[in-house]
Design a protein around this motif. Structure first.
Motif, mmCIF file in Angstrom:
data_model
loop_
_atom_site.group_PDB
_atom_site.id
_atom_site.type_symbol
_atom_site.label_atom_id
_atom_site.label_comp_id
_atom_site.label_asym_id
_atom_site.label_seq_id
_atom_site.Cartn_x
_atom_site.Cartn_y
_atom_site.Cartn_z
ATOM 1 N N CYS A 49 0.825 -1.206 0.000
ATOM 2 C CA CYS A 49 0.000 0.000 0.000
ATOM 3 C C CYS A 49 0.860 1.258 0.000
ATOM 4 O O CYS A 49 0.522 2.249 -0.660
ATOM 5 N N PHE A 50 1.954 1.225 0.736
ATOM 6 C CA PHE A 50 2.849 2.374 0.824
ATOM 7 C C PHE A 50 3.537 2.625 -0.511
ATOM 8 O O PHE A 50 3.572 3.757 -1.005
ATOM 9 N N PHE A 51 4.087 1.585 -1.110
ATOM 10 C CA PHE A 51 4.813 1.707 -2.377
ATOM 11 C C PHE A 51 3.913 2.285 -3.459
ATOM 12 O O PHE A 51 4.344 3.137 -4.249
ATOM 13 N N ARG A 52 2.690 1.834 -3.504
ATOM 14 C CA ARG A 52 1.764 2.272 -4.553
ATOM 15 C C ARG A 52 1.608 3.793 -4.563
ATOM 16 O O ARG A 52 1.493 4.394 -5.635
ATOM 17 N N VAL A 53 1.611 4.408 -3.386
ATOM 18 C CA VAL A 53 1.448 5.859 -3.297
ATOM 19 C C VAL A 53 2.804 6.571 -3.346
ATOM 20 O O VAL A 53 2.984 7.538 -4.094
ATOM 21 N N SER A 54 3.768 6.082 -2.566
ATOM 22 C CA SER A 54 5.048 6.790 -2.448
ATOM 23 C C SER A 54 5.844 6.762 -3.743
ATOM 24 O O SER A 54 6.588 7.701 -4.042
ATOM 25 N N ASN A 55 5.722 5.694 -4.527
ATOM 26 C CA ASN A 55 6.552 5.522 -5.725
ATOM 27 C C ASN A 55 5.780 5.703 -7.023
ATOM 28 O O ASN A 55 6.274 5.335 -8.083
ATOM 29 N N ARG A 56 4.600 6.290 -6.942
ATOM 30 C CA ARG A 56 3.783 6.381 -8.157
ATOM 31 C C ARG A 56 4.479 7.174 -9.264
ATOM 32 O O ARG A 56 4.386 6.814 -10.442
ATOM 33 N N HIS A 57 5.200 8.227 -8.905
ATOM 34 C CA HIS A 57 5.801 9.081 -9.931
ATOM 35 C C HIS A 57 7.017 8.417 -10.573
ATOM 36 O O HIS A 57 7.147 8.415 -11.814
ATOM 37 N N THR A 58 7.913 7.857 -9.763
ATOM 38 C CA THR A 58 9.084 7.192 -10.339
ATOM 39 C C THR A 58 8.663 5.942 -11.105
ATOM 40 O O THR A 58 9.207 5.650 -12.180
ATOM 41 N N PHE A 59 7.695 5.203 -10.558
ATOM 42 C CA PHE A 59 7.218 4.005 -11.232
ATOM 43 C C PHE A 59 6.586 4.369 -12.575
ATOM 44 O O PHE A 59 6.815 3.701 -13.595
ATOM 45 N N GLY A 60 5.795 5.440 -12.562
ATOM 46 C CA GLY A 60 5.157 5.877 -13.798
ATOM 47 C C GLY A 60 6.165 6.330 -14.840
ATOM 48 O O GLY A 60 6.019 6.047 -16.037
ATOM 49 N N ALA A 61 7.213 7.040 -14.403
ATOM 50 C CA ALA A 61 8.235 7.512 -15.334
ATOM 51 C C ALA A 61 9.008 6.353 -15.942
ATOM 52 O O ALA A 61 9.407 6.389 -17.114
ATOM 53 N N LEU A 62 9.238 5.299 -15.144
ATOM 54 C CA LEU A 62 10.021 4.158 -15.606
ATOM 55 C C LEU A 62 9.207 3.168 -16.429
ATOM 56 O O LEU A 62 9.709 2.595 -17.408
ATOM 57 N N PHE A 63 7.953 2.963 -16.041
ATOM 58 C CA PHE A 63 7.166 1.892 -16.658
ATOM 59 C C PHE A 63 5.902 2.380 -17.366
ATOM 60 O O PHE A 63 5.158 1.569 -17.921
ATOM 61 N N GLY A 64 5.648 3.670 -17.312
ATOM 62 C CA GLY A 64 4.510 4.203 -18.039
ATOM 63 C C GLY A 64 3.167 3.801 -17.483
ATOM 64 O O GLY A 64 2.179 3.748 -18.237
#
Length: 221
Positions: free
Chosen positions: A175-190
């Motif tokens: 649950c934490f990762f989904r919110v905290s890393n949304r921007h980096t995850f989105g930039a890396l994996f679209g």
């Protein structure tokens, strides 16, 4: 800590202390979450409230104490939700899914909480360690998880030998990762992890993952 006397109340108006403190904490929460502990300024917090820097020091004692109080309140919100969770009438599988969904929903609705926890980790949890209130607050969810695990293991539904703290970490990390890393995850994996169109997919995925782990057949040692 330097003592700060209560400022004179202008225009003879009696301040509503509880409301004023709540307003300060609301603004401080946003400011600390935005700028971090080091970047946040009490002057800026005062400017965004209907009070003064002097009043903030009167109520909270200083920036460090204000940040600690912000953390205490932020953790108190999730702890209160956990205490109100009623899963006693559910079977263990449904109960653990409901608990996971509670954490999922809370973290999604409180992104400032995620940022505050990240900031406190940067500071080595020094404010939490120094807080008597946070030291006592623990997690009501752990008691609920223990009861659910015991029920599931006694019924034979749960096969995993896992304790409540590990399961709590498993749920919280997703649950934490989904919110905290949304921007980096989105930039890396679209892919936006908090895209409303995929919300129910991720919510169900969490429950499925936890239940699959608890109910999987284990190979004999």
């Amino acid at each position: 800590m330097t003592s700060v006397e209560e400022p004179a109340r202008s225009n003879g108006r009696i301040r509503d202390a509880a409301r004023t403190k709540a307003e300060i904490l609301d603004v401080a929460t946003r400011e600390f979450a935005r700028a971090g502990y080091d970047g946040a300024r009490v002057d800026e917090i005062a400017a965004r409230t209907r009070t003064t820097k002097r009043m903030i020091y009167y109520y909270f004692g200083g920036k460090e104490q204000l940040f600690t109080t912000v953390l205490e309140r932020a953790y108190g919100v999730i702890r209160e939700a956990e205490q109100q969770l009623d899963v006693e009438h559910l079977d263990p599988v449904a109960a653990i899914r409901r608990l996971a969904e509670l954490t999922f929903d809370h973290h999604e609705l409180h992104p400032d909480f995620i940022r505050l926890v990240s900031i406190e980790n940067i500071h080595g949890a020094e404010h939490i360690a120094a807080s008597e209130e946070l030291g006592r607050i623990g997690s009501p969810a752990l008691d609920v998880i223990r009861r659910i695990l015991e029920s599931g293991q006694e019924s034979g539904l749960f096969t995993a030998d896992v304790d409540a703290v590990d399961l709590h970490a498993m749920i919280s990390s997703y649950c934490f990762f989904r919110v905290s890393n949304r921007h980096t995850f989105g930039a890396l994996f679209g892919r936006d992890l908090v895209d409303p169109a995929r919300r129910e997919h991720y919510r169900a995925m969490l429950g499925d993952m936890v239940i699959a782990y608890l109910t999987a057949e284990r190979a004999a040692d």
